[in-house]
Design a protein around this motif. Structure first.
Motif, short mmCIF file in Angstrom:
data_model
loop_
_atom_site.label_atom_id
_atom_site.label_comp_id
_atom_site.label_asym_id
_atom_site.label_seq_id
_atom_site.Cartn_x
_atom_site.Cartn_y
_atom_site.Cartn_z
N GLY A 174 8.76 3.62 10.48
CA GLY A 174 9.64 3.21 9.30
C GLY A 174 9.50 1.89 8.68
O GLY A 174 10.22 1.50 7.83
N LEU A 175 8.50 1.13 9.31
CA LEU A 175 8.14 0.00 9.02
C LEU A 175 7.46 -0.16 7.61
O LEU A 175 6.65 0.46 7.37
CB LEU A 175 7.14 -0.71 9.90
CG LEU A 175 6.86 -2.33 9.70
CD1 LEU A 175 8.14 -3.26 10.08
CD2 LEU A 175 5.60 -2.71 10.83
N LYS A 176 8.23 -0.97 6.80
CA LYS A 176 7.70 -1.36 5.44
C LYS A 176 6.50 -2.38 5.41
O LYS A 176 6.80 -3.41 5.62
CB LYS A 176 8.75 -1.56 4.47
CG LYS A 176 9.76 -0.70 4.02
CD LYS A 176 10.97 -1.20 3.12
CE LYS A 176 11.75 -2.28 3.62
NZ LYS A 176 12.65 -2.80 2.66
N ILE A 177 5.21 -1.73 5.38
CA ILE A 177 4.18 -2.86 5.39
C ILE A 177 2.84 -2.55 4.33
O ILE A 177 2.94 -1.43 3.63
CB ILE A 177 3.43 -2.38 6.86
CG1 ILE A 177 2.24 -3.43 6.77
CG2 ILE A 177 3.09 -0.98 6.73
CD1 ILE A 177 1.65 -3.09 8.49
N ARG A 178 2.84 -3.91 3.93
CA ARG A 178 1.61 -3.90 2.83
C ARG A 178 0.44 -3.83 3.32
O ARG A 178 -0.17 -4.09 4.52
CB ARG A 178 1.99 -5.46 2.25
CG ARG A 178 0.78 -5.48 1.25
CD ARG A 178 -0.55 -6.14 1.72
NE ARG A 178 -1.77 -6.11 0.40
CZ ARG A 178 -2.83 -6.36 0.54
NH1 ARG A 178 -3.27 -6.61 1.92
NH2 ARG A 178 -3.67 -6.36 -0.33
N VAL A 179 -0.35 -2.83 2.63
CA VAL A 179 -1.73 -2.45 3.08
C VAL A 179 -2.80 -2.79 1.75
O VAL A 179 -2.05 -2.50 0.57
CB VAL A 179 -1.85 -1.22 3.64
CG1 VAL A 179 -0.96 -0.92 5.03
CG2 VAL A 179 -1.45 0.15 2.73
N PRO A 180 -3.80 -2.78 1.84
CA PRO A 180 -4.99 -2.77 1.02
C PRO A 180 -4.75 -1.51 -0.02
O PRO A 180 -4.59 -0.50 0.66
CB PRO A 180 -6.27 -3.11 1.44
CG PRO A 180 -5.94 -3.35 3.01
CD PRO A 180 -4.78 -2.83 3.26
N VAL A 181 -5.48 -1.54 -0.96
CA VAL A 181 -5.61 -0.22 -1.74
C VAL A 181 -6.81 0.51 -1.28
O VAL A 181 -7.77 0.40 -1.70
CB VAL A 181 -5.91 -0.60 -3.33
CG1 VAL A 181 -5.71 0.66 -3.90
CG2 VAL A 181 -4.62 -1.44 -3.85
N SER A 182 -6.52 1.18 -0.19
CA SER A 182 -7.61 1.84 0.80
C SER A 182 -6.86 2.78 1.00
O SER A 182 -5.98 3.11 2.03
CB SER A 182 -8.07 1.09 1.68
OG SER A 182 -8.78 1.73 2.81
#
Length: 339
Positions: A174-182
């Motif tokens: 459930g962790l809201k994590i930013r990731v690259p557009v990949s």
């Protein structure tokens, strides 16, 4: 009417004895036979650009001025997508895209970014300097590009959070994590049970500050430079993805070089790449201490629970199918069984 500077120069020359005329004249720099443009997205102070400049100087010297490489750092020639298009068209001669960037053109190039595939740098270089790297280079060549033998390092990616340290796969739930557009990154974090959000890097700091997301992941030097320690409490050295830069050349530009100059250029670039790897290793070691001093709590979790969760969720099976049995087999030969 004569230019005053020109009149002075002519008077000076007329005063030089004939026998000494040739030695008294300034040497006119000979234009390089091959003038090549290299674009990248990193600042001049980054180890990649420092070593690339050393390589350019060495290549100019060893080729006796026949090859000149002009470096355009820091996105001067456009973003990654722009430069990838330019190196394909011949607008620039060299570019260093990360594996995830060139994967938009050559999908198998993303294979080094499979989640939790590599345990350490020994495995990374065994794979990328060996058969897996050769497989990817052959695929890149089919896109009318030439990839030099040695990848340059971009480092392992680590996880930071404002909520709690990541000690195992359960902490991703459930962790809201930013990731690259990949697609690969999104797929991996979904497989771990997280809630990934794709945002441009320019939006990361404010998204963490306003709690749109609670976490992000990047190599340590980027976490340091972007001052993410101001909006994060914990850094977990998850080493979940390793990424590097392929040093690529436009295929026509490369083929236009005579064999002796190809040898000089390739040696200069590949040896500079090996030095840059050492630079990044030292930089990462120093960054850990700096981030601790700035208040980040740092922990180092084992990869076992993450790998188990990705197997259970079908992540490895899905990407084995996408990359193909041959490439996947070469990866597992270097790192052990994944799928």
């Amino acid at each position: 009417m004569q230019n005053p500077t020109r009149r002075r120069a002519l008077r000076t020359l007329s005063a030089v004895p004939a026998a000494g005329l040739v030695s008294g004249l300034p040497r006119i720099a000979r234009a390089a036979e091959f003038s090549l443009k290299y674009g990248n997205n990193l600042p001049l102070t980054h180890p990649l650009n420092i070593r690339a400049q050393e390589a350019a100087d060495r290549i100019a010297k060893e080729s006796k001025g026949r090859v000149e490489i002009k470096i355009f750092p820091n996105n001067q020639l456009g973003g990654d997508t722009d430069m990838l298009a330019q190196v394909r068209s011949g607008g620039i001669d060299f570019f260093t895209p990360s594996a995830l960037v060139i994967a938009t053109l050559v999908p198998v190039a993303a294979i080094n970014a499979v989640g939790f595939a590599f345990s350490d740098y020994k495995q990374v270089w065994a794979a990328m300097d060996g058969k897996l790297g050769a497989h990817v280079r052959a695929a890149i060549a089919k896109s009318r590009l030439y990839a030099f033998e040695k990848m340059w390092d971009n480092g392992f990616r680590q996880t930071t959070s404002s909520k709690a340290p990541v000690t195992g796969a359960k902490d991703m739930d459930g962790l809201k994590i930013r990731v690259p557009v990949s697609p690969l990154s999104i797929s991996m974090f979904k497989g771990l049970g997280a809630a990934p959000a794709s945002l441009q890097f320019s939006e990361v700091y404010s998204a963490l500050q306003t709690k749109i997301v609670d976490a992000q992941e990047n190599p340590l030097p980027i976490i340091q430079v972007a001052k993410l320690y101001e909006v994060q409490k914990y850094a977990s050295l998850t080493n979940h993805i390793w990424d590097g830069y392929w040093f690529i050349a436009n295929g026509r530009s490369w083929e236009a070089l005579p064999a002796d100059l190809k040898t000089i250029v390739a040696r200069g670039i590949n040896e500079a790449g090996l030095q840059q790897r050492e630079d990044i290793k030292k930089l990462n070691d120093s960054v850990v201490d700096d981030l601790k001093a700035k208040g980040l709590a740092i922990n180092t979790p084992s990869s076992d629970s993450f790998r188990a969760k990705l197997r259970e969720s079908g992540f490895y099976g899905e990407w084995k199918g996408r990359f193909g049995a041959e490439a996947w087999g070469l990866l597992e030969a270097a790192v052990g069984k994944l799928a």
